[in-house]
Write a protein that holds these residues in place. Structure first.
Motif, short mmCIF file in Angstrom:
data_model
loop_
_atom_site.label_atom_id
_atom_site.label_comp_id
_atom_site.label_asym_id
_atom_site.label_seq_id
_atom_site.Cartn_x
_atom_site.Cartn_y
_atom_site.Cartn_z
N PHE A 1 0.81 -3.99 -5.58
CA PHE A 1 1.07 -2.57 -5.89
C PHE A 1 1.03 -2.31 -7.39
O PHE A 1 0.63 -1.23 -7.82
CB PHE A 1 2.31 -2.00 -5.18
CG PHE A 1 3.65 -2.60 -5.50
CD1 PHE A 1 4.26 -2.42 -6.72
CD2 PHE A 1 4.35 -3.29 -4.51
CE1 PHE A 1 5.52 -2.94 -6.97
CE2 PHE A 1 5.61 -3.81 -4.75
CZ PHE A 1 6.19 -3.64 -5.99
N LEU A 2 1.40 -3.30 -8.21
CA LEU A 2 1.31 -3.08 -9.66
C LEU A 2 -0.13 -2.84 -10.07
O LEU A 2 -0.44 -1.96 -10.87
CB LEU A 2 1.89 -4.29 -10.41
CG LEU A 2 3.40 -4.49 -10.27
CD1 LEU A 2 3.84 -5.75 -11.01
CD2 LEU A 2 4.16 -3.27 -10.80
N GLN A 3 -1.02 -3.62 -9.47
CA GLN A 3 -2.44 -3.48 -9.79
C GLN A 3 -2.94 -2.07 -9.44
O GLN A 3 -3.60 -1.41 -10.24
CB GLN A 3 -3.23 -4.54 -9.04
CG GLN A 3 -4.64 -4.69 -9.54
CD GLN A 3 -5.47 -5.59 -8.64
OE1 GLN A 3 -5.05 -5.96 -7.54
NE2 GLN A 3 -6.65 -5.94 -9.11
N GLN B 1 0.83 -1.20 0.00
CA GLN B 1 0.00 0.00 0.00
C GLN B 1 0.87 1.26 0.00
O GLN B 1 0.61 2.21 -0.75
CB GLN B 1 -0.94 -0.03 1.22
CG GLN B 1 -2.09 0.96 1.16
CD GLN B 1 -3.05 0.70 -0.02
OE1 GLN B 1 -3.32 -0.46 -0.35
NE2 GLN B 1 -3.54 1.76 -0.66
N GLU B 2 1.92 1.25 0.81
CA GLU B 2 2.81 2.42 0.86
C GLU B 2 3.52 2.62 -0.48
O GLU B 2 3.66 3.75 -0.96
CB GLU B 2 3.86 2.23 1.97
CG GLU B 2 3.29 2.37 3.38
CD GLU B 2 4.26 1.88 4.47
OE1 GLU B 2 3.92 2.06 5.65
OE2 GLU B 2 5.33 1.32 4.15
N ILE B 3 3.97 1.52 -1.07
CA ILE B 3 4.67 1.63 -2.36
C ILE B 3 3.71 2.16 -3.42
O ILE B 3 4.04 3.07 -4.20
CB ILE B 3 5.28 0.26 -2.75
CG1 ILE B 3 6.44 -0.07 -1.80
CG2 ILE B 3 5.74 0.25 -4.21
CD1 ILE B 3 7.01 -1.47 -1.93
N ALA B 4 2.49 1.63 -3.43
CA ALA B 4 1.49 2.07 -4.42
C ALA B 4 1.17 3.55 -4.26
O ALA B 4 1.19 4.32 -5.23
CB ALA B 4 0.23 1.22 -4.30
N GLU B 5 0.88 3.97 -3.01
CA GLU B 5 0.52 5.38 -2.77
C GLU B 5 1.67 6.30 -3.19
O GLU B 5 1.45 7.35 -3.80
CB GLU B 5 0.23 5.61 -1.28
CG GLU B 5 -1.07 5.00 -0.78
CD GLU B 5 -2.32 5.57 -1.46
OE1 GLU B 5 -2.27 6.71 -1.95
OE2 GLU B 5 -3.33 4.85 -1.52
N LEU C 1 10.42 0.09 -9.82
CA LEU C 1 9.88 -0.57 -8.63
C LEU C 1 10.68 -1.78 -8.14
O LEU C 1 11.11 -2.63 -8.95
CB LEU C 1 8.44 -1.03 -8.95
CG LEU C 1 7.45 0.15 -9.10
CD1 LEU C 1 6.30 -0.23 -10.01
CD2 LEU C 1 6.97 0.62 -7.74
N HIS C 2 10.82 -1.84 -6.84
CA HIS C 2 11.29 -3.02 -6.09
C HIS C 2 10.18 -3.33 -5.07
O HIS C 2 9.34 -2.48 -4.78
CB HIS C 2 12.54 -2.71 -5.28
CG HIS C 2 13.77 -2.41 -6.06
ND1 HIS C 2 14.92 -3.14 -5.92
CD2 HIS C 2 14.04 -1.45 -6.98
CE1 HIS C 2 15.87 -2.64 -6.70
NE2 HIS C 2 15.35 -1.61 -7.36
N ALA C 3 10.25 -4.53 -4.48
CA ALA C 3 9.32 -4.86 -3.39
C ALA C 3 10.12 -5.17 -2.12
O ALA C 3 11.32 -5.45 -2.18
CB ALA C 3 8.47 -6.07 -3.76
N ARG C 4 9.41 -5.10 -1.01
CA ARG C 4 10.03 -5.39 0.28
C ARG C 4 9.11 -6.29 1.10
O ARG C 4 7.88 -6.24 0.94
CB ARG C 4 10.30 -4.09 1.05
CG ARG C 4 11.39 -3.24 0.44
CD ARG C 4 11.53 -1.94 1.16
NE ARG C 4 12.56 -1.10 0.57
CZ ARG C 4 13.85 -1.05 0.97
NH1 ARG C 4 14.25 -1.81 1.97
NH2 ARG C 4 14.70 -0.25 0.39
#
Ligand code: KMH
Ligand code: ZN
Length: 303
Positions: free
Chosen positions: A69-71, A30-34, A49-52
């Motif tokens: 987050f991609l969605q 959610q934080e990455i998407a926002e 983008l990376h993920a954690r």
């Protein structure tokens, strides 16, 4: 003649900075998407983008962590999505390729040579880590090889090119430009090349103006009009490198992956804040920023 448009990329969270270094580093989906949507609204045409791991913030290439987050970003913005194949320098190439292989993005990063990736100097600046892995990862970089052999690069190209994915070629030093030229001459990559020259990583070239000029001159000589030049500056010199490159015809990358700073001694609170600063610099010079569709046209992306 059409007016030149400057492409702003924004790298949202990366794998280098750790959560204890800044409370503003996006960690959860959610934080990455926002943060990505905010960066796109502020003017970034490309989102890297990376993920954690949502629990401890550790870098993680599991495609299941990218999917949410991609969605959201696709629903709420038109930005070009650029997925990392660098992951963290300690990860295997098999691990690093998974998200791009799964989601076939318009752009994926491609690191153009094997190198040291010295993160341990950050131990002097940041302390009081909440998670054991953070200091350990920085310390381990004293003896780390970020492995990007010719076979690795060929494997990434051979796997991702048939998916229509094009590349952000990450060049941390002059030799990486020559490596890219080798792949161009063999017909394994094609113009227009999107070359991200990366400054200020220990193990790569520095971030002195002479370093920037040297990379640009070398790229001009090797690639002529077959490339689009972009820059990223690691750490506090991020925005001066943006200004230098924008004034010399370059595109720019900002974002909390590359620098946590919003000004001298002040942490940036959002990715959008850095995008807004870069935009101000660019527009203040009388230049225009590229929309996502303009970036697609400039870089010949699949859309
Ligand atoms: N962390 C940057 C210096 C990647 O994701 O492939 C370079 C980077 C690597 O973005
Ligand atoms: Zn990255």
């Amino acid at each position: 003649m059409a007016k030149r448009k400057v492409i702003i990329s924004c790298a949202i969270t990366g794998a280098i900075h750790t959560p204890s270094m800044s409370p503003y580093l996006p960690v959860t989906a959610q934080e990455i998407a926002e943060s990505a949507v905010g960066a796109a609204e502020a003017g970034a045409a490309i989102i890297h983008l990376h993920a954690r791991n949502p629990v401890d913030g550790r870098p993680d290439q599991n495609p299941d962590l990218f999917a949410p987050f991609l969605q959201i970003i696709k629903q709420r913005s038109d930005a070009v999505l650029n997925l990392t194949t660098g992951g963290h320098p300690s990860m295997s190439v098999q691990e690093r390729i998974r998200p791009a292989q799964t989601f076939a993005p318009e752009v994926a990063s491609l690191n153009m040579g094997t190198m040291g990736f010295g993160l341990f100097p950050m131990l002097d600046r940041f302390k009081d880590f909440k998670h054991d892995w953070e200091a350990a990862a920085l310390e381990a970089s004293r003896d780390l090889v970020f492995k990007n052999t010719y076979a690795d690069i060929e494997h990434l190209l051979a796997t991702l090119s048939p998916l229509g994915t094009r590349f952000e070629f990450e060049c941390y030093d002059t030799s990486h430009l020559y490596n890219l030229k080798y792949f161009l001459d063999r017909g394994l990559v094609k113009a227009p090349l999107f070359i991200q020259t990366c400054f200020g990583i220990l193990g790569g070239i520095g971030s002195h103006p002479d370093d920037i000029m040297h990379m640009k001159r070398t790229a001009d000589r090797l690639f002529g009009d077959q490339y689009q030049w972009s820059v990223l500056g690691a750490g506090a010199r991020q925005m001066s490198i943006v200004a230098m490159a924008a004034s010399m015809g370059g595109n720019v990358r900002v974002g909390l992956e590359d620098s946590l700073w919003g000004g001298p001694g002040r942490l940036a609170r959002t990715n959008a804040e850095q995008v807004a600063t870069a935009r101000q610099i660019i527009e203040g010079m009388g230049l225009e920023i590229a929309t996502p569709d303009e970036a697609r046209a400039i870089l010949d992306l699949k859309g």
